[in-house]
Scaffold this motif. Structure first.
Motif, PDB file in Angstrom:
ATOM      1  N   ARG A 249       0.958  -1.057   0.015  1.00  0.00           N
ATOM      2  CA  ARG A 249      -0.532   0.102  -0.149  1.00  0.00           C
ATOM      3  C   ARG A 249       1.033   1.169   0.266  1.00  0.00           C
ATOM      4  O   ARG A 249      -0.166   2.133   0.110  1.00  0.00           O
ATOM      5  N   ALA A 250       2.068   0.816   0.316  1.00  0.00           N
ATOM      6  CA  ALA A 250       2.684   2.163   0.503  1.00  0.00           C
ATOM      7  C   ALA A 250       4.284   2.548  -0.689  1.00  0.00           C
ATOM      8  O   ALA A 250       4.352   1.118  -0.906  1.00  0.00           O
ATOM      9  N   ARG A 251       4.350   3.462  -0.789  1.00  0.00           N
ATOM     10  CA  ARG A 251       6.065   3.686  -1.092  1.00  0.00           C
ATOM     11  C   ARG A 251       6.702   4.559  -0.174  1.00  0.00           C
ATOM     12  O   ARG A 251       6.235   5.378   0.100  1.00  0.00           O
ATOM     13  N   VAL A 252       7.781   3.674  -0.223  1.00  0.00           N
ATOM     14  CA  VAL A 252       9.175   4.171   0.079  1.00  0.00           C
ATOM     15  C   VAL A 252      10.158   4.474  -0.251  1.00  0.00           C
ATOM     16  O   VAL A 252      10.491   3.872  -1.596  1.00  0.00           O
ATOM     17  N   LEU A 253      10.410   5.850  -0.395  1.00  0.00           N
ATOM     18  CA  LEU A 253      11.085   6.899  -0.969  1.00  0.00           C
ATOM     19  C   LEU A 253      12.120   7.557  -0.088  1.00  0.00           C
ATOM     20  O   LEU A 253      11.931   8.912   0.326  1.00  0.00           O
ATOM     21  N   GLY A 254      13.202   7.361  -0.622  1.00  0.00           N
ATOM     22  CA  GLY A 254      14.487   8.033   0.571  1.00  0.00           C
ATOM     23  C   GLY A 254      13.482   8.620   2.031  1.00  0.00           C
ATOM     24  O   GLY A 254      13.506   7.421   2.960  1.00  0.00           O
ATOM     25  N   ARG A 255      13.530   9.245   1.955  1.00  0.00           N
ATOM     26  CA  ARG A 255      12.968   9.870   3.446  1.00  0.00           C
ATOM     27  C   ARG A 255      11.469   9.366   3.850  1.00  0.00           C
ATOM     28  O   ARG A 255      10.815  10.750   4.612  1.00  0.00           O
ATOM     29  N   THR A 256      10.931   9.627   2.562  1.00  0.00           N
ATOM     30  CA  THR A 256       9.307  10.236   3.191  1.00  0.00           C
ATOM     31  C   THR A 256       9.001   8.457   3.037  1.00  0.00           C
ATOM     32  O   THR A 256       8.757   7.459   2.049  1.00  0.00           O
ATOM     33  N   ILE A 257       7.836   8.410   3.361  1.00  0.00           N
ATOM     34  CA  ILE A 257       6.685   6.921   2.730  1.00  0.00           C
ATOM     35  C   ILE A 257       5.295   7.653   2.453  1.00  0.00           C
ATOM     36  O   ILE A 257       4.609   8.143   3.199  1.00  0.00           O
ATOM     37  N   VAL A 258       4.810   7.100   1.063  1.00  0.00           N
ATOM     38  CA  VAL A 258       3.253   7.470   1.008  1.00  0.00           C
ATOM     39  C   VAL A 258       2.592   6.628   0.806  1.00  0.00           C
ATOM     40  O   VAL A 258       2.577   5.447   0.671  1.00  0.00           O
ATOM     41  N   VAL A 259       1.286   6.991   0.909  1.00  0.00           N
ATOM     42  CA  VAL A 259       0.018   5.941   0.568  1.00  0.00           C
ATOM     43  C   VAL A 259      -0.905   6.431   0.185  1.00  0.00           C
ATOM     44  O   VAL A 259      -1.909   7.416   0.460  1.00  0.00           O
ATOM     45  N   ASP A 260      -0.270   6.499  -1.453  1.00  0.00           N
ATOM     46  CA  ASP A 260      -1.289   6.636  -2.486  1.00  0.00           C
ATOM     47  C   ASP A 260      -2.493   6.952  -2.495  1.00  0.00           C
ATOM     48  O   ASP A 260      -3.604   8.239  -2.776  1.00  0.00           O
ATOM     49  N   LYS A 261      -3.617   5.929  -1.657  1.00  0.00           N
ATOM     50  CA  LYS A 261      -4.597   5.659  -1.669  1.00  0.00           C
ATOM     51  C   LYS A 261      -5.568   7.000  -0.500  1.00  0.00           C
ATOM     52  O   LYS A 261      -6.199   7.319  -1.005  1.00  0.00           O
ATOM     53  N   ASN A 262      -4.768   6.776   0.924  1.00  0.00           N
ATOM     54  CA  ASN A 262      -4.962   7.786   1.646  1.00  0.00           C
ATOM     55  C   ASN A 262      -4.702   9.434   1.551  1.00  0.00           C
ATOM     56  O   ASN A 262      -5.101   9.800   2.011  1.00  0.00           O
ATOM     57  N   LYS A 263      -3.725   9.492   0.084  1.00  0.00           N
ATOM     58  CA  LYS A 263      -3.228  10.360  -0.134  1.00  0.00           C
ATOM     59  C   LYS A 263      -2.436  10.951   1.428  1.00  0.00           C
ATOM     60  O   LYS A 263      -2.916  12.508   1.386  1.00  0.00           O
ATOM     61  N   ALA A 264      -1.797  10.426   1.805  1.00  0.00           N
ATOM     62  CA  ALA A 264      -1.005  10.413   2.740  1.00  0.00           C
ATOM     63  C   ALA A 264       0.390  10.478   2.891  1.00  0.00           C
ATOM     64  O   ALA A 264       0.703  10.047   2.272  1.00  0.00           O
ATOM     65  N   ARG A 265       0.764  11.268   3.507  1.00  0.00           N
ATOM     66  CA  ARG A 265       2.561  11.372   3.584  1.00  0.00           C
ATOM     67  C   ARG A 265       3.329  10.619   4.803  1.00  0.00           C
ATOM     68  O   ARG A 265       2.546  12.172   6.075  1.00  0.00           O
ATOM     69  N   PHE A 266       4.137  10.953   5.125  1.00  0.00           N
ATOM     70  CA  PHE A 266       5.412  11.014   6.335  1.00  0.00           C
ATOM     71  C   PHE A 266       6.759  11.464   5.923  1.00  0.00           C
ATOM     72  O   PHE A 266       7.026  10.648   5.274  1.00  0.00           O
ATOM     73  N   GLU A 267       7.188  12.520   6.631  1.00  0.00           N
ATOM     74  CA  GLU A 267       8.304  13.259   5.483  1.00  0.00           C
ATOM     75  C   GLU A 267       9.155  13.316   7.184  1.00  0.00           C
ATOM     76  O   GLU A 267       8.461  14.246   7.985  1.00  0.00           O
ATOM     77  N   PHE A 268      10.571  12.974   6.775  1.00  0.00           N
ATOM     78  CA  PHE A 268      11.940  13.152   7.827  1.00  0.00           C
ATOM     79  C   PHE A 268      12.286  14.273   7.265  1.00  0.00           C
ATOM     80  O   PHE A 268      12.803  13.634   6.176  1.00  0.00           O
ATOM     81  N   VAL A 269      11.910  15.148   8.371  1.00  0.00           N
ATOM     82  CA  VAL A 269      12.851  16.604   7.980  1.00  0.00           C
ATOM     83  C   VAL A 269      14.087  17.215   8.379  1.00  0.00           C
ATOM     84  O   VAL A 269      14.409  16.809   9.626  1.00  0.00           O
ATOM     85  N   PRO A 270      15.440  17.603   7.535  1.00  0.00           N
ATOM     86  CA  PRO A 270      16.630  18.452   8.426  1.00  0.00           C
ATOM     87  C   PRO A 270      15.724  18.982   9.370  1.00  0.00           C
ATOM     88  O   PRO A 270      14.781  19.516   8.887  1.00  0.00           O
ATOM     89  N   THR A 271      17.209  19.446   9.973  1.00  0.00           N
ATOM     90  CA  THR A 271      16.773  20.162  11.525  1.00  0.00           C
ATOM     91  C   THR A 271      17.026  21.860  10.728  1.00  0.00           C
ATOM     92  O   THR A 271      17.466  21.873  11.526  1.00  0.00           O
ATOM     93  N   SER A 272      16.770  21.670   9.255  1.00  0.00           N
ATOM     94  CA  SER A 272      17.253  23.248   8.907  1.00  0.00           C
ATOM     95  C   SER A 272      16.529  23.930   9.363  1.00  0.00           C
ATOM     96  O   SER A 272      15.142  23.414   8.254  1.00  0.00           O
ATOM     97  N   HIS A 273      16.200  25.202   9.447  1.00  0.00           N
ATOM     98  CA  HIS A 273      14.843  25.587   9.562  1.00  0.00           C
ATOM     99  C   HIS A 273      14.578  26.102   8.550  1.00  0.00           C
ATOM    100  O   HIS A 273      13.197  26.680   8.036  1.00  0.00           O
ATOM    101  N   ARG A 274      15.748  26.476   7.365  1.00  0.00           N
ATOM    102  CA  ARG A 274      15.240  27.006   6.446  1.00  0.00           C
ATOM    103  C   ARG A 274      14.770  26.053   5.520  1.00  0.00           C
ATOM    104  O   ARG A 274      13.512  26.148   4.395  1.00  0.00           O
TER     105      ARG A 274
END
Length: 240
Positions: free
Chosen positions: A99-124
């Protein structure tokens, strides 16, 4: 219901707001306020990341339109934490992996239009995209400006949605009958969520690093209706 009790659906309290209740009970009823920010101050290896991952992944796969950002100090070291707690459970489960696509630092569940993202600690690098959930791990080591850049992305995340995932509406667009236009189910209110967690730390006089300890102390002195503080000095992990 009692004042101070946590409820899953704020509409559960509607019965206490009726004129009949006021006449019979002599009170105006209870009002539910959303818990927008949960602050967890626990010792190291207390299960913070494990439980946050369980909540985040369940939201990705069981709900729709979720956009989750996870940020932690020491970006390079944190990648191993994300691998163990977020990506590996998905990749090792045939049902979830389909059900999911694991793309680097991102997990996407297309059917649910849902997304998890591991983001850098840089505020920019973390501003811009709207989020429905922000998780800040080991917040005592995350700079204040990084947290300040992430938190405003939650403010626009609120409204009402169908419990079956058919529609999500801004408050101004909610129909008068409060029902889903596709299935007729009663719409439920929803709000963005912020989870800030860390082990306790000493205040060192550094404005960029002391914000978590100061936040915990502030909430202990003056509780806020939109904040929920969890502080445990003793170990909570039964496996330690």
């Amino acid at each position: 219901m009692r004042a101070g009790e946590l409820v899953l659906d704020p509409d559960e309290l509607d019965a206490t707001r009726k004129a009949k209740h006021a006449a019979g009970e002599g009170c105006g009823g209870l009002t539910a306020e959303p818990v927008i920010v949960t602050v967890a101050c626990l010792e190291r290896r207390g299960g913070k990341t494990f439980n946050a991952a369980a909540f985040a992944l369940s939201s990705l796969f069981l709900e729709r339109w979720r956009s989750i950002a996870y940020v932690a100090a020491a970006f390079g070291q944190s990648e191993a934490i994300v691998l163990d707690n977020f990506k590996r459970p998905v990749e090792q489960s045939q049902a979830l992996a389909r059900r999911a696509r694991v793309l680097g630092r991102t997990i996407v569940v297309d059917k649910n239009k849902a997304r998890f993202e591991f983001v850098p600690t840089s505020h920019r690098s973390i501003t811009g995209r709207g989020r429905t959930m922000v998780i800040i791990d080991e917040a005592r080591d995350v700079a204040a400006r990084t947290a300040a850049a992430l938190l405003p992305s939650i403010l626009e995340s609120h409204g009402q949605e169908c419990p079956h995932g058919h529609v999500r509406l801004d408050q101004a667009d909610v129909p008068k009958n409060g029902r889903c236009s596709q299935c007729g189910a009663r719409l439920r209110r929803w709000h963005g969520r912020i989870l800030i967690m860390s082990s306790a730390g000493l205040i060192e006089g550094d404005g960029e690093r002391d914000w978590f300890a100061e936040l915990v102390e502030q909430l202990e002195r003056e509780p806020d209706r939109n904040y929920h503080l969890i502080r445990m000095d003793a170990g909570a992990n039964p496996l330690k």
